[in-house]
Design a protein around this motif. Structure first.
Motif, PDB file in Angstrom:
ATOM      1  N   THR A 125       0.831  -1.205   0.000  1.00  0.00           N
ATOM      2  CA  THR A 125       0.000   0.000   0.000  1.00  0.00           C
ATOM      3  C   THR A 125       0.864   1.252   0.000  1.00  0.00           C
ATOM      4  O   THR A 125       0.545   2.238  -0.671  1.00  0.00           O
ATOM      5  N   ALA A 126       1.972   1.221   0.735  1.00  0.00           N
ATOM      6  CA  ALA A 126       2.897   2.361   0.754  1.00  0.00           C
ATOM      7  C   ALA A 126       3.405   2.660  -0.647  1.00  0.00           C
ATOM      8  O   ALA A 126       3.485   3.826  -1.063  1.00  0.00           O
ATOM      9  N   GLY A 127       3.722   1.617  -1.403  1.00  0.00           N
ATOM     10  CA  GLY A 127       4.172   1.799  -2.775  1.00  0.00           C
ATOM     11  C   GLY A 127       3.049   2.245  -3.696  1.00  0.00           C
ATOM     12  O   GLY A 127       3.233   3.112  -4.553  1.00  0.00           O
ATOM     13  N   GLU A 128       1.883   1.655  -3.503  1.00  0.00           N
ATOM     14  CA  GLU A 128       0.718   1.985  -4.334  1.00  0.00           C
ATOM     15  C   GLU A 128       0.380   3.475  -4.250  1.00  0.00           C
ATOM     16  O   GLU A 128       0.073   4.114  -5.250  1.00  0.00           O
ATOM     17  N   PHE A 129       0.429   4.031  -3.035  1.00  0.00           N
ATOM     18  CA  PHE A 129       0.074   5.434  -2.823  1.00  0.00           C
ATOM     19  C   PHE A 129       1.290   6.353  -2.779  1.00  0.00           C
ATOM     20  O   PHE A 129       1.140   7.550  -2.592  1.00  0.00           O
ATOM     21  N   ASP A 130       2.481   5.786  -2.911  1.00  0.00           N
ATOM     22  CA  ASP A 130       3.730   6.554  -2.850  1.00  0.00           C
ATOM     23  C   ASP A 130       3.753   7.477  -1.623  1.00  0.00           C
ATOM     24  O   ASP A 130       3.990   8.684  -1.726  1.00  0.00           O
ATOM     25  N   VAL A 131       3.512   6.880  -0.457  1.00  0.00           N
ATOM     26  CA  VAL A 131       3.441   7.665   0.777  1.00  0.00           C
ATOM     27  C   VAL A 131       4.825   8.162   1.192  1.00  0.00           C
ATOM     28  O   VAL A 131       5.843   7.594   0.802  1.00  0.00           O
ATOM     29  N   ASP A 132       4.821   9.218   1.999  1.00  0.00           N
ATOM     30  CA  ASP A 132       6.066   9.785   2.507  1.00  0.00           C
ATOM     31  C   ASP A 132       6.515   9.121   3.801  1.00  0.00           C
ATOM     32  O   ASP A 132       7.705   9.095   4.105  1.00  0.00           O
ATOM     33  N   GLU A 133       5.547   8.614   4.589  1.00  0.00           N
ATOM     34  CA  GLU A 133       5.879   8.036   5.893  1.00  0.00           C
ATOM     35  C   GLU A 133       4.848   6.976   6.240  1.00  0.00           C
ATOM     36  O   GLU A 133       3.652   7.169   5.999  1.00  0.00           O
ATOM     37  N   ILE A 134       5.323   5.883   6.818  1.00  0.00           N
ATOM     38  CA  ILE A 134       4.459   4.818   7.322  1.00  0.00           C
ATOM     39  C   ILE A 134       4.430   4.946   8.840  1.00  0.00           C
ATOM     40  O   ILE A 134       5.484   5.066   9.473  1.00  0.00           O
TER      41      ILE A 134
END
Length: 127
Positions: free
Chosen positions: A80-89
């Motif tokens: 999901t982090a990759g899918e949404f290209d998040v800045d922080e988990i």
């Protein structure tokens, strides 16, 4: 900033919201994902309740999205982090189960080991 929140309980979501409360701004997005087995009605209910907390507690964020997914928690969060290209988990140190130990849980360990972006691990207060 785009944050990914990984949760499995109201307690985990609340602790993460305490962490994010003073950090999120109207320009930020928070995607909150609860991972629960599809064949466990109790876990699905707990996940849905955990997801209900985020939009209320993080009202200062510009956008708060929630969804329930199935699978291995660490794998789902990393994908999901990759899918949404998040800045922080942002995750809890362990599951929100009151009987869990204070030690770093296996999902948190895997996310920390395999993540390609910053990870914040938030302690879950004793109940």
């Amino acid at each position: 900033m785009h944050y990914l929140v990984g949760t499995d309980s109201i307690h985990t979501t609340a602790a993460i919201c305490d962490y994010l409360g003073d950090r999120v701004t109207p320009g930020d997005t928070v995607t909150t994902v609860a991972v629960a087995p599809p064949d466990d009605p109790t876990a699905r209910r707990d996940a849905d309740e955990a997801l209900n907390v985020a939009p209320v507690r993080l009202a200062a964020a510009g956008d708060v999205e929630t969804e329930r997914r199935s699978g291995s928690p660490a794998t789902v969060l990393l994908e999901t982090a990759g899918e949404f290209d998040v800045d922080e988990i942002v995750i809890g140190v362990h599951s929100g189960d009151p009987d869990a130990t204070r030690e770093l849980g296996s999902s948190a360990q895997q996310v920390l080991t395999d993540a390609s972006r910053p990870v914040v691990v938030v302690p879950i207060p004793d109940l």
